[in-house]
Motif scaffolding. Structure first.
Motif, PDB file in Angstrom:
ATOM      1  N   ASP A 126      -5.461  37.772 -19.385  1.00 16.41           N
ATOM      2  CA  ASP A 126      -4.520  36.785 -19.665  1.00 16.41           C
ATOM      3  C   ASP A 126      -3.562  37.051 -20.914  1.00 16.41           C
ATOM      4  O   ASP A 126      -2.345  36.800 -21.000  1.00 16.41           O
ATOM      5  N   THR A 151      -3.574  25.586 -19.279  1.00 15.80           N
ATOM      6  CA  THR A 151      -3.814  25.726 -17.561  1.00 15.80           C
ATOM      7  C   THR A 151      -5.185  26.369 -17.464  1.00 15.80           C
ATOM      8  O   THR A 151      -5.953  25.881 -16.616  1.00 15.80           O
ATOM      9  N   MET A 152      -5.769  27.163 -18.428  1.00 11.53           N
ATOM     10  CA  MET A 152      -6.967  27.844 -18.070  1.00 11.53           C
ATOM     11  C   MET A 152      -7.897  26.657 -18.392  1.00 11.53           C
ATOM     12  O   MET A 152      -8.948  26.908 -17.941  1.00 11.53           O
ATOM     13  N   ARG A 179      -8.112  23.663 -17.539  1.00  8.33           N
ATOM     14  CA  ARG A 179      -8.231  22.834 -16.349  1.00  8.33           C
ATOM     15  C   ARG A 179      -9.007  23.853 -15.438  1.00  8.33           C
ATOM     16  O   ARG A 179      -9.961  23.229 -14.878  1.00  8.33           O
ATOM     17  N   ARG A 180      -8.857  25.177 -15.317  1.00  8.40           N
ATOM     18  CA  ARG A 180      -9.575  26.018 -14.564  1.00  8.40           C
ATOM     19  C   ARG A 180     -11.056  26.032 -14.759  1.00  8.40           C
ATOM     20  O   ARG A 180     -11.877  26.038 -14.031  1.00  8.40           O
ATOM     21  N   ARG A 181     -11.173  26.009 -16.219  1.00  3.07           N
ATOM     22  CA  ARG A 181     -12.677  26.179 -16.493  1.00  3.07           C
ATOM     23  C   ARG A 181     -13.524  25.032 -16.266  1.00  3.07           C
ATOM     24  O   ARG A 181     -14.658  25.072 -16.393  1.00  3.07           O
ATOM     25  N   GLU A 182     -12.885  23.802 -16.117  1.00  2.11           N
ATOM     26  CA  GLU A 182     -13.685  22.581 -15.741  1.00  2.11           C
ATOM     27  C   GLU A 182     -14.249  22.907 -14.580  1.00  2.11           C
ATOM     28  O   GLU A 182     -15.413  22.212 -14.218  1.00  2.11           O
ATOM     29  N   THR A 183     -13.994  23.682 -13.598  1.00  5.01           N
ATOM     30  CA  THR A 183     -14.586  24.001 -12.143  1.00  5.01           C
ATOM     31  C   THR A 183     -15.557  25.198 -12.133  1.00  5.01           C
ATOM     32  O   THR A 183     -15.875  25.778 -11.282  1.00  5.01           O
ATOM     33  N   TYR A 184     -15.668  26.014 -13.556  1.00  2.00           N
ATOM     34  CA  TYR A 184     -16.227  27.255 -13.419  1.00  2.00           C
ATOM     35  C   TYR A 184     -17.590  27.190 -13.321  1.00  2.00           C
ATOM     36  O   TYR A 184     -18.372  26.198 -13.857  1.00  2.00           O
ATOM     37  N   TRP A 239     -19.285  29.626 -19.390  1.00  2.00           N
ATOM     38  CA  TRP A 239     -17.689  30.548 -19.640  1.00  2.00           C
ATOM     39  C   TRP A 239     -18.038  31.158 -20.784  1.00  2.00           C
ATOM     40  O   TRP A 239     -18.271  30.364 -21.838  1.00  2.00           O
TER      41      TRP A 239
END
Length: 298
Positions: free
Chosen positions: A33, A74-75, A77-82, A86
């Motif tokens: 990123d 944006t990341m 929000r993605r990490r909420e479903t990791y 993480w």
């Protein structure tokens, strides 16, 4: 933009590239990123009238910070479903980073994890102020806040970080010795040396990203961590090899199982004791490590 202007913009950009990459990486915790942010920064930079730019370094950092903040939101929000813990993407660093204790401290895995607990703006302000020494006016322009607001944000972020991570009082020799004890334990199954260097409240985090097997929850406490390490050592007996290297400015290990890259083990050491073990197994975070090209930070 004319060809000479593009050439001038390129020279200026490349002169500050290491700094811009480091800012983006410390804000995002991801080299992929960070590289994308640098590409976005470059595209905006070549569209700027350079004759109107008084401080190219500050201007480039402003663009980079804004792009990194947009991407970080944006990341998040993605990490909420990791899947599972993480961890930041490990960074293979050059020897000069490890020799600069203050520089190494700003990119250490332990600090990067604490930065994850800050809001995006707090994180950017902390990085720009504490790691790079930008003044409040420069930071204000980068995060679109007033200097007074930035001063308050910086104070709040500093308190938050220091409360969760006291400054390490460990010499490079002590850190290397602790890492070597961990290496010996994994490769031989002999845990005695490791027992002597584990802090009572040591925490082990493993990041497989749902792609590779890894503990889904933090392992806390010397006894539980020892059992976990023993299990890993037993399972990989005779097949695991570990290479001592420098990751994020600290002594660390690259693990190979059956000759294949398996992951990176970063270890936090304070006062000669291991306080954190961070095992990154997610293949998506190991691409740079596989290439074996160390990064020179700005």
């Amino acid at each position: 933009m004319t060809e000479p202007a593009v050439e001038a913009a390129t020279v200026t950009f490349m002169a500050h590239r290491n700094l811009l990459f480091t800012v983006a990486y410390e804000v995002l915790g991801s080299t992929a990123d960070a590289e994308d942010v640098l590409q976005e920064t470059w595209l905006r930079w070549v569209g700027v009238d350079l004759e109107q730019v008084q401080e190219p370094r500050a201007y480039l950092v402003r663009i980079t910070t804004r792009q990194a903040l947009n991407r970080l939101r944006t990341m998040s929000r993605r990490r909420e479903t990791y899947v599972g813990p993480w961890l930041p993407e490990p960074l293979l660093t050059t020897p000069d980073v490890a020799e600069d204790v203050e520089r190494a401290d700003t990119v250490s895995m332990a600090l990067m994890l604490v930065l994850e607990t800050l809001s995006p703006t707090e994180r950017a302000v902390f990085v720009l102020r504490e790691a790079f020494g930008f003044d409040y006016a420069e930071i204000a322009a980068a995060v679109d806040k007033t200097p007074a607001a930035v001063r308050q944000i910086a104070h709040r972020a500093r308190q938050h970080v220091h409360a969760r991570r006291p400054r390490q009082a460990t010499s490079p020799t002590e850190a290397r010795s602790a890492v070597e004890s961990f290496q010996h334990a994994l490769q031989t199954g002999d845990l005695q040396h490791l027992v002597d260097v584990l802090a009572p409240d040591v925490v082990c985090l493993a990041d497989g990203g749902g792609v590779r097997t890894a503990a889904r929850h933090p392992i806390v406490g010397a006894e539980r961590v020892l059992r976990y390490v023993q299990g890993v050592a037993t399972k990989a007996a005779g097949t695991i090899e570990m290479t001592l290297t420098s990751i994020n400015g600290d002594p660390a290990l690259i693990a190979y199982v059956g000759g294949e890259l398996d992951g990176v083990v970063s270890i936090a050491v304070r006062e000669g004791k291991i306080t954190g073990i961070y095992y990154v197994r997610n293949p998506e975070k190991l691409a740079r490590i596989a290439r074996g090209v160390p990064v020179r930070l700005g």
